[in-house]
Design a protein around this motif. Structure first.
Motif, PDB file in Angstrom:
ATOM      1  N   VAL A 156     -75.111 -39.697  -1.888  1.00  0.00           N
ATOM      2  CA  VAL A 156     -73.838 -39.922  -2.046  1.00  0.00           C
ATOM      3  C   VAL A 156     -73.139 -38.524  -2.349  1.00  0.00           C
ATOM      4  CG1 VAL A 156     -74.183 -42.147  -3.198  1.00  0.00           C
ATOM      5  CG2 VAL A 156     -73.759 -40.239  -4.675  1.00  0.00           C
ATOM      6  N   GLN A 157     -71.902 -38.789  -1.797  1.00  0.00           N
ATOM      7  CA  GLN A 157     -70.978 -37.400  -1.772  1.00  0.00           C
ATOM      8  C   GLN A 157     -70.356 -37.267  -3.160  1.00  0.00           C
ATOM      9  OE1 GLN A 157     -67.978 -36.781   1.385  1.00  0.00           O
ATOM     10  NE2 GLN A 157     -66.448 -36.939  -0.151  1.00  0.00           N
ATOM     11  N   VAL A 158     -70.195 -35.901  -3.541  1.00  0.00           N
ATOM     12  CA  VAL A 158     -69.526 -35.359  -4.646  1.00  0.00           C
ATOM     13  C   VAL A 158     -68.766 -34.251  -4.382  1.00  0.00           C
ATOM     14  CG1 VAL A 158     -71.360 -36.294  -6.417  1.00  0.00           C
ATOM     15  CG2 VAL A 158     -71.375 -33.818  -5.428  1.00  0.00           C
ATOM     16  N   GLY A 159     -67.632 -34.213  -5.129  1.00  0.00           N
ATOM     17  CA  GLY A 159     -66.954 -32.977  -4.808  1.00  0.00           C
ATOM     18  C   GLY A 159     -66.618 -32.113  -6.058  1.00  0.00           C
ATOM     19  N   PHE A 160     -66.335 -30.768  -5.654  1.00  0.00           N
ATOM     20  CA  PHE A 160     -66.202 -29.574  -6.421  1.00  0.00           C
ATOM     21  C   PHE A 160     -64.703 -29.102  -6.373  1.00  0.00           C
ATOM     22  CE2 PHE A 160     -70.796 -29.545  -6.473  1.00  0.00           C
ATOM     23  CZ  PHE A 160     -71.151 -29.163  -7.702  1.00  0.00           C
ATOM     24  N   VAL A 161     -64.212 -28.787  -7.592  1.00  0.00           N
ATOM     25  CA  VAL A 161     -63.220 -27.565  -7.781  1.00  0.00           C
ATOM     26  C   VAL A 161     -63.726 -26.321  -8.411  1.00  0.00           C
ATOM     27  CG1 VAL A 161     -62.313 -29.159  -9.827  1.00  0.00           C
ATOM     28  CG2 VAL A 161     -60.950 -27.297  -8.498  1.00  0.00           C
ATOM     29  N   ASN A 162     -63.632 -25.278  -7.763  1.00  0.00           N
ATOM     30  CA  ASN A 162     -64.373 -24.429  -8.051  1.00  0.00           C
ATOM     31  C   ASN A 162     -65.685 -24.615  -8.455  1.00  0.00           C
ATOM     32  OD1 ASN A 162     -62.115 -22.883  -7.754  1.00  0.00           O
ATOM     33  ND2 ASN A 162     -61.501 -22.290  -9.712  1.00  0.00           N
ATOM     34  N   GLU A 163     -66.240 -24.287  -9.623  1.00  0.00           N
ATOM     35  CA  GLU A 163     -67.550 -24.801  -9.880  1.00  0.00           C
ATOM     36  C   GLU A 163     -67.544 -26.025 -10.743  1.00  0.00           C
ATOM     37  OE1 GLU A 163     -70.305 -23.301  -8.467  1.00  0.00           O
ATOM     38  OE2 GLU A 163     -68.458 -22.127  -7.390  1.00  0.00           O
ATOM     39  N   ARG A 164     -66.678 -26.660 -10.980  1.00  0.00           N
ATOM     40  CA  ARG A 164     -66.712 -28.050 -11.538  1.00  0.00           C
ATOM     41  C   ARG A 164     -66.795 -28.998 -10.862  1.00  0.00           C
ATOM     42  NH1 ARG A 164     -65.463 -28.768 -16.981  1.00  0.00           N
ATOM     43  NH2 ARG A 164     -64.770 -30.867 -17.458  1.00  0.00           N
ATOM     44  N   MET A 165     -67.908 -30.061 -10.958  1.00  0.00           N
ATOM     45  CA  MET A 165     -68.074 -31.042 -10.098  1.00  0.00           C
ATOM     46  C   MET A 165     -67.177 -32.280 -10.518  1.00  0.00           C
ATOM     47  SD  MET A 165     -71.814 -32.783  -9.160  1.00  0.00           S
ATOM     48  CE  MET A 165     -71.811 -34.344 -10.101  1.00  0.00           C
ATOM     49  N   PHE A 166     -66.686 -33.195  -9.582  1.00  0.00           N
ATOM     50  CA  PHE A 166     -66.088 -34.416  -9.819  1.00  0.00           C
ATOM     51  C   PHE A 166     -66.857 -35.556  -8.954  1.00  0.00           C
ATOM     52  CE2 PHE A 166     -63.494 -32.240  -6.767  1.00  0.00           C
ATOM     53  CZ  PHE A 166     -63.105 -33.120  -5.989  1.00  0.00           C
ATOM     54  N   ILE A 167     -66.902 -36.670  -9.528  1.00  0.00           N
ATOM     55  CA  ILE A 167     -67.413 -37.870  -8.859  1.00  0.00           C
ATOM     56  C   ILE A 167     -66.349 -38.877  -8.315  1.00  0.00           C
ATOM     57  CG2 ILE A 167     -69.621 -37.683  -9.576  1.00  0.00           C
ATOM     58  CD1 ILE A 167     -69.324 -39.884 -11.717  1.00  0.00           C
ATOM     59  N   VAL A 168     -65.369 -38.701  -9.053  1.00  0.00           N
ATOM     60  CA  VAL A 168     -64.052 -39.848  -8.726  1.00  0.00           C
ATOM     61  C   VAL A 168     -63.060 -39.070  -8.085  1.00  0.00           C
ATOM     62  CG1 VAL A 168     -62.661 -41.577  -9.794  1.00  0.00           C
ATOM     63  CG2 VAL A 168     -65.129 -41.513 -10.428  1.00  0.00           C
ATOM     64  N   ASN A 169     -62.280 -38.057  -9.099  1.00  0.00           N
ATOM     65  CA  ASN A 169     -61.408 -37.495  -8.698  1.00  0.00           C
ATOM     66  C   ASN A 169     -61.146 -36.445  -9.449  1.00  0.00           C
ATOM     67  OD1 ASN A 169     -59.519 -38.182 -11.151  1.00  0.00           O
ATOM     68  ND2 ASN A 169     -59.565 -40.226 -10.355  1.00  0.00           N
ATOM     69  N   ALA A 170     -60.255 -35.362  -8.878  1.00  0.00           N
ATOM     70  CA  ALA A 170     -59.891 -34.003  -9.615  1.00  0.00           C
ATOM     71  C   ALA A 170     -58.213 -33.952  -9.559  1.00  0.00           C
ATOM     72  CB  ALA A 170     -60.687 -32.754  -9.066  1.00  0.00           C
ATOM     73  N   SER A 171     -57.521 -33.114 -10.363  1.00  0.00           N
ATOM     74  CA  SER A 171     -56.051 -33.202  -9.956  1.00  0.00           C
ATOM     75  C   SER A 171     -55.586 -32.037 -11.070  1.00  0.00           C
ATOM     76  CB  SER A 171     -55.489 -34.434 -10.346  1.00  0.00           C
ATOM     77  OG  SER A 171     -55.887 -34.886 -11.901  1.00  0.00           O
ATOM     78  N   LEU A 172     -54.341 -31.698 -10.659  1.00  0.00           N
ATOM     79  CA  LEU A 172     -53.615 -30.783 -11.566  1.00  0.00           C
ATOM     80  C   LEU A 172     -52.130 -31.143 -11.437  1.00  0.00           C
ATOM     81  CD1 LEU A 172     -52.932 -27.552  -9.632  1.00  0.00           C
ATOM     82  CD2 LEU A 172     -54.184 -29.219  -8.548  1.00  0.00           C
ATOM     83  N   GLY A 173     -51.308 -30.608 -12.730  1.00  0.00           N
ATOM     84  CA  GLY A 173     -50.245 -31.062 -12.530  1.00  0.00           C
ATOM     85  C   GLY A 173     -49.861 -32.228 -13.512  1.00  0.00           C
ATOM     86  N   LEU A 174     -48.959 -33.391 -13.051  1.00  0.00           N
ATOM     87  CA  LEU A 174     -48.660 -34.438 -14.095  1.00  0.00           C
ATOM     88  C   LEU A 174     -49.975 -35.346 -14.168  1.00  0.00           C
ATOM     89  CD1 LEU A 174     -46.241 -36.029 -15.516  1.00  0.00           C
ATOM     90  CD2 LEU A 174     -46.212 -37.265 -13.213  1.00  0.00           C
ATOM     91  N   TYR A 175     -50.631 -35.432 -13.442  1.00  0.00           N
ATOM     92  CA  TYR A 175     -51.951 -36.387 -13.662  1.00  0.00           C
ATOM     93  C   TYR A 175     -52.653 -36.021 -14.852  1.00  0.00           C
ATOM     94  CZ  TYR A 175     -55.299 -39.793 -12.614  1.00  0.00           C
ATOM     95  OH  TYR A 175     -56.247 -40.780 -12.705  1.00  0.00           O
ATOM     96  N   PRO A 176     -52.872 -34.727 -15.087  1.00  0.00           N
ATOM     97  CA  PRO A 176     -53.875 -34.492 -16.393  1.00  0.00           C
ATOM     98  C   PRO A 176     -52.983 -34.748 -17.485  1.00  0.00           C
ATOM     99  CG  PRO A 176     -53.912 -32.567 -14.757  1.00  0.00           C
ATOM    100  CD  PRO A 176     -52.987 -33.701 -14.196  1.00  0.00           C
TER     101      PRO A 176
END
Length: 345
Positions: A156-176
């Motif tokens: 199954v596919q996973v994503g990264f933002v820099n060296e931090r993994m995410f399996i559902v989503n990643a975000s910046l701004g209002l969502y955090p």
């Protein structure tokens, strides 16, 4: 820590996955009949839940004669180190690393499994359980435990933002900020979807600023002004907010980015209600695109620290931010595709 044994702008659609999946992978990889299980559980949801989980494991796995170890983490700061220790043991013994908890806990444990090269399994114990639901893993603890005994491992596919993994989503701004406020509400009023919704509506009505970002994608740079940049890796979540094309793109080895155009607070609230009703793609106030890799920078080019949310967990990362599909998949124990689809429906 204790241990117990026993309308949108889209780019790049149609691209192939970065890691080709062979016919054997597509059919699932069987496990050894005596493969041991190493379960890591975050006790933040309460000792009572940990005890209930242990009882089910002893009943279901014990009756099948399968060896398991359960490691309950009392201090969330130790979760990563405990997960990596358990992953190392699982890899050395041809076993399976199992995460028990919500999406944030699962992501931390899954990252350890990916690095160690061992299969990963899930016992859903969270509020939303987007990851497990998307892959057809039963929410019922007895059923998800029995699944460990005969499930195959699928990539199954996973994503990264820099060296931090995410399996559902990643975000910046209002969502955090939404997530931080939600945790505050949960501590006061308890964990429920109603509390989460009320918290989100309250945050939306507060003043917020817009981000100015440069997005580098496939050799070109685009400036985006938005309150938030949301990157999704979960088909179920994309479908629920009404982004079906982005949901399909995830199956092609891509990630999906969503950014609302600069609007006022009431329009932000309206967009949120559109998303809750599964109609976000109907709005002209949302930009979306799909990609394998983008780099996000600030116009000033400063290597500033920014607050990032990955699967509900908040951290700070230094710009530039590279969002990308992992160059290798996570091997996940889950039902065969037809059964998973039925469970997801």
């Amino acid at each position: 820590m204790s241990s117990v044994h026993g309308k949108s702008q889209r780019n790049g659609e149609g691209s192939l996955p970065m890691t080709p999946i062979s016919a054997t992978d597509a059919a699932g990889q069987p496990l050894a009949a005596d493969a041991p299980f190493f379960i890591v559980m975050n006790a933040g949801s309460g000792r009572q839940q940990a005890d209930a989980t242990r009882a089910v494991l002893e009943r279901e796995l014990g009756a099948a004669g399968r060896h398991f170890e359960m490691r309950v983490v009392d201090d969330p700061r130790q979760l990563e180190s405990v997960a990596r220790e358990a992953a190392s043991a699982a890899a050395a013994q041809d076993g399976v690393l199992v995460g028990a908890g919500g999406d944030g806990t699962l992501c931390t444990v899954a990252h350890a499994a990916l690095d160690a090269g061992c299969p990963f399994a899930v016992l859903p114990r969270g509020t939303f359980n987007y990851f497990s639901r998307d892959h057809g893993i039963p929410a019922d603890l007895d059923e998800s435990t029995r699944l460990l005994l005969d499930a195959r491992a699928y990539p199954v596919q996973v994503g990264f933002v820099n060296e931090r993994m995410f399996i559902v989503n990643a975000s910046l701004g209002l969502y955090p900020r939404l997530l931080e406020d939600r945790e505050t509400y949960k501590r006061q009023f308890g964990r429920s979807r109603l509390v989460a919704l009320w918290s989100a509506l309250s945050t939306m009505l507060k003043p917020h600023r817009h981000l100015r970002l440069h997005l580098e994608h496939e050799g070109s740079t685009t400036e985006v002004s938005s309150s938030t940049l949301f990157v999704g890796n979960n088909r179920l979540q994309m479908e629920q907010i009404g982004m079906p094309e982005e949901a399909r793109a995830l199956e092609q080895g891509l990630l999906a980015a969503i950014a609302p155009r600069p609007v006022g607070r009431l329009m932000h609230l309206w967009l949120s209600l559109h998303g809750a009703a599964g109609r976000l793609s109907d709005s002209d106030h949302v930009v979306s695109f799909t990609f394998e890799r983008i780099v996000v920078t600030h116009p000033s080019k400063k290597r500033r620290l920014v607050k990032i949310a990955t699967d509900g967990e908040i951290t700070r990362l230094r710009m530039p931010l590279e969002f990308r599909v992992s160059d290798k998949p996570l091997l996940l124990l889950k039902p065969e595709p037809a059964v998973a689809q039925a469970n997801r429906s």
